[in-house]
Design an enzyme around this catalytic site. Structure first.
Site, PDB file in Angstrom:
ATOM      1  N   LYS A 169       6.035   2.531 -71.109  1.00 54.14           N
ATOM      2  CA  LYS A 169       4.823   3.323 -71.370  1.00 54.14           C
ATOM      3  C   LYS A 169       5.293   4.724 -71.772  1.00 54.14           C
ATOM      4  O   LYS A 169       5.665   5.530 -70.931  1.00 54.14           O
ATOM      5  CB  LYS A 169       3.915   3.390 -70.140  1.00 54.14           C
ATOM      6  CG  LYS A 169       2.570   4.029 -70.436  1.00 54.14           C
ATOM      7  CD  LYS A 169       1.694   4.076 -69.203  1.00 54.14           C
ATOM      8  CE  LYS A 169       0.254   4.452 -69.564  1.00 54.14           C
ATOM      9  NZ  LYS A 169       0.152   5.690 -70.331  1.00 54.14           N
ATOM     10  N   GLU A 228       6.792  -3.614 -71.254  1.00 57.81           N
ATOM     11  CA  GLU A 228       7.188  -2.619 -72.248  1.00 57.81           C
ATOM     12  C   GLU A 228       7.207  -1.261 -71.575  1.00 57.81           C
ATOM     13  O   GLU A 228       6.556  -1.048 -70.541  1.00 57.81           O
ATOM     14  CB  GLU A 228       6.199  -2.572 -73.413  1.00 57.81           C
ATOM     15  CG  GLU A 228       6.045  -3.843 -74.213  1.00 57.81           C
ATOM     16  CD  GLU A 228       4.941  -3.692 -75.245  1.00 57.81           C
ATOM     17  OE1 GLU A 228       5.174  -2.995 -76.252  1.00 57.81           O
ATOM     18  OE2 GLU A 228       3.851  -4.251 -75.040  1.00 57.81           O
ATOM     19  N   ARG A 256      -7.005   7.729 -79.514  1.00 54.75           N
ATOM     20  CA  ARG A 256      -7.617   6.669 -78.715  1.00 54.75           C
ATOM     21  C   ARG A 256      -9.116   6.880 -78.554  1.00 54.75           C
ATOM     22  O   ARG A 256      -9.851   5.944 -78.262  1.00 54.75           O
ATOM     23  CB  ARG A 256      -6.951   6.560 -77.342  1.00 54.75           C
ATOM     24  CG  ARG A 256      -7.107   7.777 -76.457  1.00 54.75           C
ATOM     25  CD  ARG A 256      -6.572   7.501 -75.060  1.00 54.75           C
ATOM     26  NE  ARG A 256      -7.389   6.522 -74.359  1.00 54.75           N
ATOM     27  CZ  ARG A 256      -6.970   5.829 -73.303  1.00 54.75           C
ATOM     28  NH1 ARG A 256      -5.749   5.975 -72.866  1.00 54.75           N
ATOM     29  NH2 ARG A 256      -7.780   4.996 -72.690  1.00 54.75           N
TER      30      ARG A 256
END
Length: 537
Positions: free
Chosen positions: A229, A227, A249
């Site tokens: 980033k 995928e 995060r």
């Protein structure tokens, strides 16, 4: 339990270098200290104990009223740490026989005392404590512990002490609050496991390791999925029957800054994705550079004008919960299929799916990675097709393959002391590049700051160099002779009206000290401007 016990723990942690030895000290704290003190200590070490009214400026004003300002300034410059300086210079008062405060007493009083009365309260405690106690108190109330213990290490020690997996502690952690009485009761088998039930609480994220050459051989399209980033910030979307929340995060709730995302979370799920500025163009959706996203970050409230200028979206790449069903034990391929089915069924506003990039061999992805910068993409993510969603950084499960960094040769202009173990060293550096001065010559203009990338040996060398080459002082900042070149690498450059140079750098760090290079040969500002996304020559 009195504050001196916590002071002793902090002192021992500060002077204990080994990880295992720090874990042993923390396990001893949890085993020997009573409630609520052990939970208060845990909250302080993990950054969960915050007294918003107690600022370092208040402490400076207190010590200014008790000591000679010149002596304090000289001492602070030498010691480098505010709490340590105040602890050592605070003058004793004759006739003070008050017992030292307990941890619980400090917390209760800090929360209950009006802001105007806090200076007198803190000063009274400082009078009753010795130097170690004063150091612990100041660090406790201002949140500046920095004793070489991360939140993860503290939770690991807690799990070790209780004979639990740290992932189990992480799983219940974010639904609790200090002093964690329910948590300790469960760990000591005196109460049930804490449950988040239907609340929107943060779940531990799965993290990736940087992909390096020795790891290339194990990557193929048969075993991994690729995928993009994206160059945004990672977020977790938690929507439950009792509420909705958006987390960074680091588990910080950032819902207030992105009301349009919260409004779009009209579902019951926990999702993993990337927060981006996303604009519609004639061909679909275009992802804006990180500099645009920065305009929206760290805001508790955001105007309608700001929302329109910097429209926010989330690119989804994983699903942890579908309703009340926990999907984390499923392999990545199965979770991806569930995510696609969920998205087709739900169609949430302001969200789309991260693209899965087909490939057979890693070499096919190298060209894509090389072109990532022009597309405002950080690089690639590579995830094992059979990997469950596990908390923390699991080696071999997820890889991040970032684009190669950019670099400049810059001149060191200013330096400032660091924090924690670096409080005695000049470790924060401001660097600059040359530009025309309008009179036929050149001048240096600051373009960024860096405080990482160098080795411990290089830090010792450059700290000594700064002390020997200081030309002026501005509070805690030292101006130095313009005679040292630093090789600085960074992830991206963007236009910025907030910087004197007109350019901002993304994650600058020091690659090496160029003692071999004359400052006259350092780069021009124009060289950096040519690296700005979308403005390459």
């Amino acid at each position: 339990m009195s504050l001196p016990a916590f002071a002793t723990l902090l002192e021992r942690l500060t002077f204990t270098p080994g990880r295992n030895a720090k874990l042993a000290l923390l396990r001893e704290w949890f085993a020997t200290q009573p409630d609520p003190d052990r939970g208060i200590g845990l909250a302080a070490l993990t950054g969960e104990l915050v007294f918003r009214a107690a600022k370092p400026g208040m402490v400076r004003e207190l010590v200014a009223a008790r000591s000679d300002p010149v002596l304090f300034a000289l001492s602070y410059d030498y010691v480098g740490d505010l709490a340590e300086t105040v602890a050592l210079i605070w003058p004793a008062r004759a006739g003070i026989n008050a017992p030292p405060p307990g941890l619980a007493e400090v917390v209760e009083a800090m929360e209950a005392t009006p802001k105007a009365e806090l200076p007198a309260l803190i000063a009274g405690w400082l009078d009753a404590l010795d130097a170690n106690g004063r150091l612990a108190l100041i660090k406790l109330v201002t949140g500046g512990l920095r004793v070489g213990v991360s939140a993860r290490l503290a939770k690991t020690a807690l799990a070790d002490w209780a004979g639990q997996e740290v992932a189990e502690v992480e799983e219940v952690w974010h639904g609790l609050a200090p002093p964690y009485l329910d948590l300790f009761a469960w760990l000591e088998k005196q109460g049930p496991r804490p449950s988040a039930e239907d609340r929107p609480v943060f779940r531990p994220l799965m993290l990736a390791h940087p992909l390096e050459a020795p790891d290339y051989a194990g990557i193929s399209g048969a075993t991994h999925r690729a995928e993009w980033k994206w160059d945004g910030i990672r977020v977790q979307l938690c929507a439950a029957p009792s509420g909705r929340a958006l987390f960074s995060r680091g588990a910080e709730e950032i819902s207030g800054g992105f009301p349009e995302i919260l409004e779009a979370m009209d579902f019951h799920a926990v999702l993993d994705g990337e927060l981006l500025v996303m604009r519609a163009n004639g061909e679909g959706i275009e992802v804006a550079p990180f500099a645009d996203l920065q305009q929206r970050l760290n805001r508790k409230l955001v105007s309608a004008k700001m929302q329109a200028a910097y429209p926010i979206g989330v690119r989804l790449y994983d699903i942890l919960f579908d309703g009340a069903e926990d999907l984390r034990a499923l392999p990545f391929d199965a979770r991806r299929a569930r995510l696609e089915a969920w998205f087709a069924r739900t169609r949430p506003a302001r969200m789309d799916l991260s693209e899965v990039i087909p490939f057979t061999e890693l070499t096919e992805l190298e060209l894509l990675r090389a072109g990532a910068r022009a597309a405002a993409i950080e690089g690639l993510m590579l995830k094992r097709a059979d990997s469950p969603y596990l908390a923390g950084r699991q080696k071999g499960a997820w890889w991040k393959w970032k684009r190669a960094p950019l670099g400049i040769d810059a001149v060191l202009m200013y330096a400032q002391r660091g924090h924690g173990k670096r409080s005695s060293f000049y470790s924060d550096f401001t660097f600059g590049l040359w530009r025309p001065d309008g009179e036929g010559g050149r001048e240096l203009v600051p373009v960024g700051k860096a405080y990482s990338g160098y080795t411990d040996q290089e830090l010792l060398w450059i700290d000594r160099w700064i002390r020997n080459n200081t030309t002026a002082r501005f509070g805690p900042v030292r101006e130095v002779a313009k005679s040292l070149v630093l090789e600085v690498i960074f992830d991206a450059a963007q236009r910025s009206g907030r910087h004197k140079s007109g350019v901002a750098l993304r994650f600058p760090r020091i690659a090496r000290l160029r003692t071999d290079k004359p400052v006259e040969e350092a780069d021009e500002l124009a060289t950096l401007e040519a690296l700005i996304v979308g403005e390459e020559a």
